[in-house]
Design a protein around this motif. Sequence first.
Motif, PDB file in Angstrom:
ATOM      1  N   TYR A 132      19.953  32.643   4.483  1.00  0.00           N
ATOM      2  CA  TYR A 132      21.317  32.179   4.716  1.00  0.00           C
ATOM      3  C   TYR A 132      21.799  31.224   3.623  1.00  0.00           C
ATOM      4  O   TYR A 132      22.991  30.940   3.539  1.00  0.00           O
ATOM      5  N   GLY A 133      20.892  30.681   2.844  1.00  0.00           N
ATOM      6  CA  GLY A 133      21.278  29.773   1.784  1.00  0.00           C
ATOM      7  C   GLY A 133      21.834  28.459   2.284  1.00  0.00           C
ATOM      8  O   GLY A 133      22.637  27.820   1.603  1.00  0.00           O
ATOM      9  N   ILE A 134      21.452  28.065   3.501  1.00  0.00           N
ATOM     10  CA  ILE A 134      21.919  26.790   4.055  1.00  0.00           C
ATOM     11  C   ILE A 134      20.726  26.021   4.607  1.00  0.00           C
ATOM     12  O   ILE A 134      19.699  26.614   4.934  1.00  0.00           O
ATOM     13  N   PRO A 135      20.856  24.703   4.732  1.00  0.00           N
ATOM     14  CA  PRO A 135      19.744  23.916   5.286  1.00  0.00           C
ATOM     15  C   PRO A 135      19.484  24.281   6.745  1.00  0.00           C
ATOM     16  O   PRO A 135      20.379  24.759   7.446  1.00  0.00           O
TER      17      PRO A 135
ATOM     18  N   ASP B 107      30.980  36.282   0.182  1.00  0.00           N
ATOM     19  CA  ASP B 107      30.075  36.671  -0.883  1.00  0.00           C
ATOM     20  C   ASP B 107      28.713  36.992  -0.272  1.00  0.00           C
ATOM     21  O   ASP B 107      28.208  36.269   0.563  1.00  0.00           O
ATOM     22  N   ALA B 108      28.131  38.085  -0.706  1.00  0.00           N
ATOM     23  CA  ALA B 108      26.864  38.512  -0.100  1.00  0.00           C
ATOM     24  C   ALA B 108      25.674  37.745  -0.651  1.00  0.00           C
ATOM     25  O   ALA B 108      24.608  37.752  -0.069  1.00  0.00           O
ATOM     26  N   THR B 109      25.836  37.085  -1.781  1.00  0.00           N
ATOM     27  CA  THR B 109      24.656  36.508  -2.415  1.00  0.00           C
ATOM     28  C   THR B 109      24.709  34.998  -2.597  1.00  0.00           C
ATOM     29  O   THR B 109      23.695  34.341  -2.649  1.00  0.00           O
ATOM     30  N   ARG B 110      25.895  34.398  -2.694  1.00  0.00           N
ATOM     31  CA  ARG B 110      25.927  32.975  -2.983  1.00  0.00           C
ATOM     32  C   ARG B 110      27.140  32.326  -2.317  1.00  0.00           C
ATOM     33  O   ARG B 110      28.041  33.003  -1.857  1.00  0.00           O
ATOM     34  N   THR B 111      27.143  30.993  -2.260  1.00  0.00           N
ATOM     35  CA  THR B 111      28.267  30.280  -1.680  1.00  0.00           C
ATOM     36  C   THR B 111      29.316  30.021  -2.746  1.00  0.00           C
ATOM     37  O   THR B 111      29.004  29.952  -3.929  1.00  0.00           O
ATOM     38  N   HIS B 112      30.579  29.893  -2.321  1.00  0.00           N
ATOM     39  CA  HIS B 112      31.691  29.669  -3.245  1.00  0.00           C
ATOM     40  C   HIS B 112      31.839  28.182  -3.526  1.00  0.00           C
ATOM     41  O   HIS B 112      31.385  27.354  -2.750  1.00  0.00           O
ATOM     42  N   PRO B 113      32.542  27.824  -4.608  1.00  0.00           N
ATOM     43  CA  PRO B 113      32.872  26.417  -4.809  1.00  0.00           C
ATOM     44  C   PRO B 113      33.868  25.961  -3.743  1.00  0.00           C
ATOM     45  O   PRO B 113      34.560  26.782  -3.140  1.00  0.00           O
ATOM     46  N   GLU B 114      33.923  24.671  -3.509  1.00  0.00           N
ATOM     47  CA  GLU B 114      34.804  24.116  -2.487  1.00  0.00           C
ATOM     48  C   GLU B 114      36.267  24.386  -2.821  1.00  0.00           C
ATOM     49  O   GLU B 114      36.723  24.075  -3.922  1.00  0.00           O
TER      50      GLU B 114
ATOM     51  N   PHE C  79      33.257  30.927   3.124  1.00  0.00           N
ATOM     52  CA  PHE C  79      32.652  30.540   1.852  1.00  0.00           C
ATOM     53  C   PHE C  79      31.125  30.512   1.909  1.00  0.00           C
ATOM     54  O   PHE C  79      30.464  30.076   0.971  1.00  0.00           O
ATOM     55  N   GLU C  80      30.570  30.937   3.038  1.00  0.00           N
ATOM     56  CA  GLU C  80      29.100  31.023   3.146  1.00  0.00           C
ATOM     57  C   GLU C  80      28.651  32.432   2.788  1.00  0.00           C
ATOM     58  O   GLU C  80      29.476  33.335   2.608  1.00  0.00           O
ATOM     59  N   ARG C  81      27.362  32.630   2.732  1.00  0.00           N
ATOM     60  CA  ARG C  81      26.842  33.979   2.511  1.00  0.00           C
ATOM     61  C   ARG C  81      27.248  34.897   3.668  1.00  0.00           C
ATOM     62  O   ARG C  81      27.264  34.474   4.826  1.00  0.00           O
ATOM     63  N   ALA C  82      27.538  36.129   3.331  1.00  0.00           N
ATOM     64  CA  ALA C  82      28.024  37.095   4.328  1.00  0.00           C
ATOM     65  C   ALA C  82      27.022  37.280   5.470  1.00  0.00           C
ATOM     66  O   ALA C  82      27.410  37.520   6.616  1.00  0.00           O
ATOM     67  N   ILE C  83      25.746  37.134   5.192  1.00  0.00           N
ATOM     68  CA  ILE C  83      24.726  37.378   6.231  1.00  0.00           C
ATOM     69  C   ILE C  83      24.869  36.396   7.390  1.00  0.00           C
ATOM     70  O   ILE C  83      24.565  36.722   8.539  1.00  0.00           O
ATOM     71  N   LEU C  84      25.377  35.180   7.109  1.00  0.00           N
ATOM     72  CA  LEU C  84      25.573  34.216   8.185  1.00  0.00           C
ATOM     73  C   LEU C  84      26.649  34.729   9.146  1.00  0.00           C
ATOM     74  O   LEU C  84      26.465  34.712  10.369  1.00  0.00           O
ATOM     75  N   PHE C  85      27.763  35.196   8.595  1.00  0.00           N
ATOM     76  CA  PHE C  85      28.840  35.760   9.415  1.00  0.00           C
ATOM     77  C   PHE C  85      28.327  36.939  10.236  1.00  0.00           C
ATOM     78  O   PHE C  85      28.527  37.004  11.454  1.00  0.00           O
TER      79      PHE C  85
END
Lengths: 104, 209
Positions: free
Chosen positions: B21-24, A2-9, A66-72
């Motif tokens: 990044y939306g992470i700590p 997801d480009a904007t938010r994290t998914h539920p577990e 399940f993290e924001r796409a920008i991290l990947f």
Amino acid sequence: MDATRTHPEPRLALYVAVWAGLLLIVAAEVGLTYVHLPVGTRLAGLLALACVEAGLGLLYFMHLRFERAILFWSLVPTLLFVLLLLDHLWPDALRLQHLRPPTP
Amino acid sequence: MGSSDVIATPGHGAGAEASPYGIPSRKLAIWLFILADAATFGAILFAYGYLRVGSSDWTRPFAFWPSIANGIAMTVILLTSSLTMIVAVRAAAAGRTAAAVRWLGSSALLGGLFAALHLREWFSMIHEGWRPSTNPLGGSPLFGATFFGITGLHLLHVVGGVVVIAVVAIALRRGRLHAGHVETAGLYWHFVDLVWMFVFPLVYLMNAR
């Protein structure tokens, strides 16, 4: 991703399925080792399977799926670029084989 | 993510801004460490590949029993420890501290078992005459250098990970650390597992007899 938010577990069953899949890939690697193949073919097969394992580990065990796409996109292409640059040494490794004096 | 994992958002203080990044920051830091460490392992595996390709008398010493069988057992153990780590992270995030500590303990025990099997193999090889600069089979001595170098660096990561997991478990039980720290330790542990996914086929299976 997801480009904007994290998914539920996701459910634990997903992780158990990934774990079982990784074990199957390990079994395939061992099987491939004992099939009579040229060294280069065996190496390519083992590397391909290892990359699939790494991908599953990164996306699911390390949660990158399940993290924001920008991290990947910040991490993975950077590492791949570094590994690509390292590939320049293979021609020299192959050249070394031809520098050996003939065995008496 | 634990309750104390505050991600900066607009309006939270004069200098704060939203994390892209939306992470700590703790989690971003471990990802950057993993990136650097992955490049390190990548470099030593490439160096191993260079030496292996460039050597005309490379040794393939590993018989299925005991070496490859031992490697398979180590791989299964490490993969299973990643699964127990996931359960620990989920339990910590759900506030089930006792369960999280138990699963962290399981992960540390499996990591310890991996290290014990690895050291047993090392001692067996050393007993046979293998050294970083000596090949008892008469081939290239570089096999010992690369084998002990690569597996030694990985083993160092495993032992460090076991220590970190144990410290996090103890501190979590005492209330000094929280779920975010468990997740960070988990990311490191999965990375150690991921590196082994390359070491096992390239260093063991490619050198099987």
